[in-house]
Design an enzyme around this catalytic site. Structure first.
Site, PDB file in Angstrom:
ATOM      1  N   LYS A 139       0.829  -1.202   0.000  1.00 40.00           N
ATOM      2  CA  LYS A 139       0.000   0.000   0.000  1.00 40.00           C
ATOM      3  C   LYS A 139       0.867   1.257   0.000  1.00 40.00           C
ATOM      4  CE  LYS A 139      -3.937  -2.010  -0.037  1.00 40.00           C
ATOM      5  NZ  LYS A 139      -4.776  -1.881  -1.221  1.00 40.00           N
ATOM      6  N   GLY A 140       2.057   1.113  -0.505  1.00 39.34           N
ATOM      7  CA  GLY A 140       2.942   2.274  -0.551  1.00 39.34           C
ATOM      8  C   GLY A 140       2.823   3.050  -1.854  1.00 39.34           C
ATOM      9  N   GLY A 141       1.925   2.608  -2.731  1.00 41.64           N
ATOM     10  CA  GLY A 141       1.739   3.311  -3.993  1.00 41.64           C
ATOM     11  C   GLY A 141       2.684   2.852  -5.089  1.00 41.64           C
ATOM     12  N   THR A 142       3.231   1.662  -4.942  1.00 47.14           N
ATOM     13  CA  THR A 142       4.169   1.180  -5.967  1.00 47.14           C
ATOM     14  C   THR A 142       3.459   0.934  -7.294  1.00 47.14           C
ATOM     15  OG1 THR A 142       3.838  -1.027  -5.066  1.00 47.14           O
ATOM     16  CG2 THR A 142       5.806   0.147  -4.371  1.00 47.14           C
ATOM     17  N   ARG A 143       2.235   0.482  -7.196  1.00 50.51           N
ATOM     18  CA  ARG A 143       1.487   0.224  -8.433  1.00 50.51           C
ATOM     19  C   ARG A 143       1.272   1.527  -9.211  1.00 50.51           C
ATOM     20  NH1 ARG A 143       0.415  -4.382 -11.378  1.00 50.51           N
ATOM     21  NH2 ARG A 143      -0.494  -3.472 -13.211  1.00 50.51           N
TER      22      ARG A 143
END
Ligand SMILES: Nc1ncnc2c1ncn2[C@@H]1O[C@H](COP(=O)(O)OS(=O)(=O)O)[C@@H](OP(=O)(O)O)[C@H]1O
Length: 248
Positions: A139-143
């Site tokens: 959920k760190g925004g890697t996507r």
């Protein structure tokens, strides 16, 4: 009056016709030569241009000098990267594979092909290992970062998750490279598996909370359980997901 001969002042009717044909011929010849010259100039220009993966062959650059890795039309930050950054730490770990100067292993024609050739434009460099890996917590925004990066025409990303780092690391880089033959770019690891784990753990946590509210017994046991769960939580938080991509 009868028309004058060919040596006379008045030309015969055949002469203007042959002149016009001659002029047309000259015109066609000139245009042909001009177009040939233009094609020649364009071909020469294409040969001297750096290909989009030219940076892969940057092993011969002097130390400190930027490699020739230029992304066509890319932002300046991405346009040039140091040659040292392209050397992959695992290159020396695969002695059986002839690793090219740009890190492409056996079978990769990118390292063998001179810059600016068609080989670079025909995706023949797809057997290479990823050039970059996005690492981040869940959920760190890697996507999102990946999706933004893959918008760039020189970045290719894979949608599949080969799980190389968590499940198939023992299979070695040859396996990894073969996978990236078809999907050269984005390789995910650990994502879905851990998502389900976290969901189940959250369910268990809620159950335990309710139990603790209703029952005052076994407080110490539950405390210990909660401590262990918190430890597991921290472990999961520290687990990182990994996304790899490469440049065309
Ligand atoms: N720029 C920016 N700012 C704030 N939040 C952002 C941003 N980009 C992505 N996100 C949120 O990040 C969540 C997805 O992160 P991941 O792609 O790493 O999730 S996953 O682990 O791969 O599932 C996801 O959160 P949730 O919607 O709560 O799941 C995204 O909404």
């Amino acid at each position: 009056m009868s028309p004058l001969g060919p040596a006379g002042a008045h030309p015969t009717p055949a002469e203007p016709l042959s002149r016009s044909i001659f002029r047309k011929f000259l015109l066609m010849l000139c245009s042909l030569l001009t177009s040939l010259y233009v094609f020649y100039c364009l071909a020469e220009r294409c040969q001297t241009l750096s290909g989009p993966v030219v940076g892969l062959s940057g092993g011969s650059e002097e130390a400190g000098a930027p490699a020739r890795g230029v992304l066509a039309g890319g932002p300046r930050e991405l346009a040039v990267w140091p040659a040292a950054a392209q050397r992959k730490p695992w290159e020396e770990e695969t002695p059986g594979q002839a690793v090219g100067p740009g890190g492409s292993g056996a079978g990769s024609s990118v390292a063998e092909a001179p810059p600016g050739t068609l080989a670079l434009l025909l995706d023949e460099g797809s057997k290479q290992l990823p050039q970059a890996i996005i690492i981040g917590v869940k959920k760190g925004g890697t996507r999102a970062l990946l999706e933004f990066l893959r918008v760039h025409p020189d970045v290719r990303a894979v949608g599949a998750e080969p799980h190389f780092f968590d499940r198939s690391y023992d299979k070695g880089l040859a396996w990894y490279r073969n996978f990236s033959k078809d999907f050269p770019t984005v390789l995910f690891a650990n994502k879905n598996k851990n998502k389900n784990k976290n969901k189940n753990k959250n369910k268990n946590k809620n159950k335990n909370k309710n139990k603790n509210k209703n029952k005052n017994k076994n407080k110490n046991k539950n405390k210990n359980k909660n401590k262990n769960k918190n430890k597991n939580k921290n472990k999961n938080k520290n687990e990182q997901e990994c996304q790899c991509f490469t440049f065309k």
